[in-house]
Design a protein around this motif. Structure first.
Motif, PDB file in Angstrom:
ATOM      1  N   HIS A   1       0.829  -1.210   0.000  1.00  0.00           N
ATOM      2  CA  HIS A   1       0.000   0.000   0.000  1.00  0.00           C
ATOM      3  C   HIS A   1       0.856   1.249   0.000  1.00  0.00           C
ATOM      4  O   HIS A   1       0.620   2.189  -0.755  1.00  0.00           O
ATOM      5  CB  HIS A   1      -0.903   0.024   1.242  1.00  0.00           C
ATOM      6  N   TYR A   2       1.853   1.252   0.870  1.00  0.00           N
ATOM      7  CA  TYR A   2       2.668   2.446   1.080  1.00  0.00           C
ATOM      8  C   TYR A   2       3.346   2.874  -0.213  1.00  0.00           C
ATOM      9  O   TYR A   2       3.446   4.065  -0.517  1.00  0.00           O
ATOM     10  CB  TYR A   2       3.704   2.133   2.154  1.00  0.00           C
ATOM     11  N   LEU A   3       3.855   1.888  -0.951  1.00  0.00           N
ATOM     12  CA  LEU A   3       4.616   2.219  -2.160  1.00  0.00           C
ATOM     13  C   LEU A   3       3.786   2.014  -3.421  1.00  0.00           C
ATOM     14  O   LEU A   3       4.347   1.917  -4.520  1.00  0.00           O
ATOM     15  CB  LEU A   3       5.927   1.439  -2.179  1.00  0.00           C
ATOM     16  N   ASN A   4       2.473   1.916  -3.268  1.00  0.00           N
ATOM     17  CA  ASN A   4       1.587   1.796  -4.429  1.00  0.00           C
ATOM     18  C   ASN A   4       1.984   0.668  -5.375  1.00  0.00           C
ATOM     19  O   ASN A   4       1.979   0.830  -6.590  1.00  0.00           O
ATOM     20  CB  ASN A   4       1.544   3.111  -5.216  1.00  0.00           C
TER      21      ASN A   4
ATOM     22  N   LEU B   1       7.990  12.270   4.278  1.00  0.00           N
ATOM     23  CA  LEU B   1       7.423  12.952   5.446  1.00  0.00           C
ATOM     24  C   LEU B   1       6.059  13.563   5.167  1.00  0.00           C
ATOM     25  O   LEU B   1       5.132  13.453   5.979  1.00  0.00           O
ATOM     26  CB  LEU B   1       8.413  14.036   5.892  1.00  0.00           C
ATOM     27  N   PHE B   2       5.916  14.182   3.996  1.00  0.00           N
ATOM     28  CA  PHE B   2       4.692  14.943   3.711  1.00  0.00           C
ATOM     29  C   PHE B   2       3.571  14.058   3.142  1.00  0.00           C
ATOM     30  O   PHE B   2       2.524  14.549   2.757  1.00  0.00           O
ATOM     31  CB  PHE B   2       5.026  16.127   2.801  1.00  0.00           C
ATOM     32  N   ARG B   3       3.812  12.762   3.094  1.00  0.00           N
ATOM     33  CA  ARG B   3       2.759  11.814   2.720  1.00  0.00           C
ATOM     34  C   ARG B   3       2.319  10.993   3.930  1.00  0.00           C
ATOM     35  O   ARG B   3       1.499  10.076   3.786  1.00  0.00           O
ATOM     36  CB  ARG B   3       3.235  10.869   1.595  1.00  0.00           C
TER      37      ARG B   3
ATOM     38  N   SER C   1       0.267  19.567   2.577  1.00  0.00           N
ATOM     39  CA  SER C   1       1.413  18.650   2.553  1.00  0.00           C
ATOM     40  C   SER C   1       1.509  17.900   1.229  1.00  0.00           C
ATOM     41  O   SER C   1       2.599  17.685   0.708  1.00  0.00           O
ATOM     42  CB  SER C   1       1.310  17.655   3.710  1.00  0.00           C
ATOM     43  N   ARG C   2       0.365  17.516   0.696  1.00  0.00           N
ATOM     44  CA  ARG C   2       0.372  16.794  -0.574  1.00  0.00           C
ATOM     45  C   ARG C   2       0.932  17.680  -1.685  1.00  0.00           C
ATOM     46  O   ARG C   2       1.654  17.204  -2.572  1.00  0.00           O
ATOM     47  CB  ARG C   2      -1.055  16.356  -0.921  1.00  0.00           C
ATOM     48  N   ALA C   3       0.615  18.959  -1.646  1.00  0.00           N
ATOM     49  CA  ALA C   3       1.130  19.874  -2.666  1.00  0.00           C
ATOM     50  C   ALA C   3       2.600  20.220  -2.400  1.00  0.00           C
ATOM     51  O   ALA C   3       3.414  20.276  -3.322  1.00  0.00           O
ATOM     52  CB  ALA C   3       0.280  21.139  -2.707  1.00  0.00           C
TER      53      ALA C   3
END
Lengths: 445, 445
Positions: free
Chosen positions: A303-306, B206-208, B255-257
């Motif tokens: 999941h984490y790394l798609n 980090l931002f994911r 964060s996603r952006a």
């Protein structure tokens, strides 16, 4: 009679020592091999009245001065950062020197002192860097000689396992320092120029920016970019070239799977994990995955790394390494990179009879008489076994030949050099053929 | 009469100076404000017989010794790495000291010397770190006082723009040092423990790895993890806590952006781009994208980072920043981070009348009489305008109050401290209420 001092007798020096010993009588040389490990060194040089092994500490100034003072040439096969004290003594005692390492800033800074003292220091004459310079400069000079202009240059080298010893889903084994393999690509953004546009790749994207190349008779490889390619524009005197790209080769699929470790943070060498010796391989992977009270490590990773559920080619590589097993990690206070290296060493080590393989591939695009032309040049060298490796040959023979040429006065321009001059590359490439190190060129258009 | 020496009069010191000036007569203090920029400092302190501004160079040993020797307490609002020479002089001259910064290794190392000399140094008494310590320790001690045991602790703080001044798709503006915002999360893996499992997140992930939280009356926020949370287990005396997580708040979607810039490598501060002053904003983004002779920068970016074609929420943020425009970058030899900061400053700067907002949120899970309980505690502080910001208040008032308490002998334990003792947090929190800095607690179960 000339005295050769070889400092550092690590794994990749066996072919270098072979060459020097084979030429002791003919060339009237004595060889002193200096290393921390005297027993290992003795076993390497055998018994010969012209050879001696000495226990050597490069940080022992007195010993270093004495041995360098007694030699006619110094070959340093120490780790790159340890050459400088040797180079300074070489300049002081007016002795020439050869190394296979990248020219560091500190080495470059010795240029004028070396010239003043009439000392020649040849660097980057192993494999990547080394044979790539020799073989690329030969083609570049040939193209220029007929009035061509180089527009694009790409060069790739890989230290791989030979097809006959390739028995794992990564198509890879450690054929040199495993630590360097784990840390490859770290330490600054990769820089190159492609079709006139500068490109910069951060570490976490490096292994997703690969190119596929094919070497006749050896199938397909993938390449990822290497360090700072930009500075080689001035080194090769290709200031206006539109593409300058240096890369590392792996078998296709390696980089996508390696990227899993990069994305996790498992190659990080900047901090230690306090309880590492209480963890299993499986716990180690779980350190990097978001907390979930019910999902398995495998599922969380996917999941984490798609990852696609049915991406077998990727997942079998990971499973084969044993990263999901509950084997204990026997390392205390280890960094993620150290733990990953340990896990990989259980699987990626060469067996005694395994053969390694060095693959090098250059692509030149040039204009000639108003037409755009393309030429590929490639080299494949296989090892004999896990001792006399292709890595040892391709590093050792050019170093040895350069040392011989200096001793015979055929290289005699003082300064800090890399082997881009015809006076060096032509005879070295010629003699390398005797050892099966040979380039095939192919005109594509 | 007591002499206060305030070193460093940057943007976030206005409320600190206000507080000190308001108390000069009542407390019988004199205030000397020492900064490199004397004119700016003079304008801040106005005219008052009890205040003086001096031009100050912290690296000038003679001046530093003289001014510290003349003071009764030293407040250092310098950048974190510049406190040490001040702290050493404070110990030498037996003067107490207050800073709002994280305790560095070098500061920690002064502990025994400080004790020997009877000197008190209070650090981490601004906002994150600071008010978070005060308010968390208050709840932790209250829970312990009734026999409860803390099982999990999470704390988040964000420096944001107030809803009434929030007029852009990022729901964000710079309310403190822009450079620190661009570099946030760099400099080592993030470390925390969640439900008994250690977790490590590399910068590029980090931002994911965000969590969504809600603060009553202020809507939803997202949090990403902050530095090393593990060490706060011993700091808060929560050695056996199952979750210890410190995070930073942004509005959902930020964060996603922001991750787009992280993935590109546009936040890298480790190398410079030689021709940066020849590039446009659009060229800058293109530096990080794979070469393609026909595709637009927008299309390459979408492909590279696997954005959905119709992901408007993400793409409008990027477009709004102007990153695809052909505006020239006026910076020579700049790092990617410096260029990105320049681009962001064109859009994310506070207007004169804009209000900022500090949001802090704690979550405590604890067991009491065999039952598992959950308590949330939150604080929201808004600024008055772009000068008297919430950031300036929440950093400045606790620092000022701590200084007052030291001068009045209410804090008098020598050593290098952070404000986790009841003797400090109780009176400081009480007085902070006068300035609208107030926590609401909510029992969830």
């Amino acid at each position: 009679m000339k005295n050769i001092l070889l400092i550092g007798a690590g794994r990749s020096t066996i072919s270098l020592i072979d060459y020097l010993i084979d030429n002791l009588e003919k060339e009237d040389w004595n060889l002193t091999v200096a290393d921390q490990n005297i027993d290992f060194t003795k076993s390497k040089i055998g018994s010969n009245s012209r050879t001696s092994a000495i226990q050597f500490d490069v940080n022992n100034e007195e010993q270093r001065s004495k041995e360098i003072g007694n030699a006619d040439i110094i070959i340093s096969m120490l780790p790159a950062h340890m050459h400088i004290s040797v180079a300074k003594d070489c300049i002081k005692f007016k002795k020439n020197m050869v190394t296979a390492s990248y020219v560091s800033k500190e080495m470059r800074a010795l240029e004028s002192e070396a010239i003043q003292n009439g000392v020649t220091i040849i660097n980057e004459i192993g494999v990547d860097p080394g044979i790539d310079h020799l073989s690329a400069m030969k083609v570049i000079d040939e193209i220029r000689a007929v009035g061509g202009e180089i527009l694009e240059f790409e060069t790739f080298t890989g230290g791989l396992v030979a097809p006959e010893s390739d028995d794992n889903p990564w198509n890879y084994k450690f054929t040199w320092n495993p630590r360097n393999v784990v840390l490859a690509g770290q330490g600054g953004a990769v820089k190159f120029i492609q079709s006139g546009t500068y490109k910069y790749i951060p570490y976490h994207k490096l292994f997703r920016r690969t190119e596929i190349i094919e070497v006749e008779g050896y199938g397909k490889f993938e390449g990822y970019a290497n360090r700072d390619s930009l500075m080689y524009r001035s080194v090769y005197n290709l200031e206006d070239v539109k593409t300058m790209y240096r890369g590392t080769l792996r078998r296709p699929g390696f980089s996508r799977a390696w990227n899993v470790f990069v994305q996790l943070g498992a190659t990080d060498d900047s901090y230690t994990i306090a309880n590492s010796d209480e963890l299993t391989f499986r716990d180690f992977i779980n350190l990097f995955l978001a907390y979930n009270p019910t999902d398995s490590v495998e599922l969380k990773l996917k999941h984490y790394l798609n990852m696609h559920q049915d991406d077998v080619a990727l997942f079998e590589k990971l499973e084969w390494l044993g990263i999901f097993e509950t084997t204990k990690i026997p390392l205390k206070n280890a960094t993620p990179a150290q733990i990953l290296q340990y896990i990989l060493e259980q699987k990626w080590s060469l067996n005694k009879d395994d053969k390694d393989m060095i693959v090098m591939w250059h692509k030149f695009i040039f204009s000639l008489n108003g037409e755009e032309k393309e030429l590929h040049s490639s080299m494949v060298v296989k090892g004999e076994d896990s001792i006399r490796t292709a890595m040892a040959k391709t590093v050792g023979y050019p170093v040895a030949i350069a040392a011989k040429m200096i001793l015979n006065g055929k290289i005699n321009t003082p300064g800090v050099h890399i082997p881009i001059m015809k006076e060096i590359y032509e005879p070295v490439l010629k003699e390398l053929k005797n050892f099966g190190i040979n380039f095939s060129e192919k005109q594509i258009r």
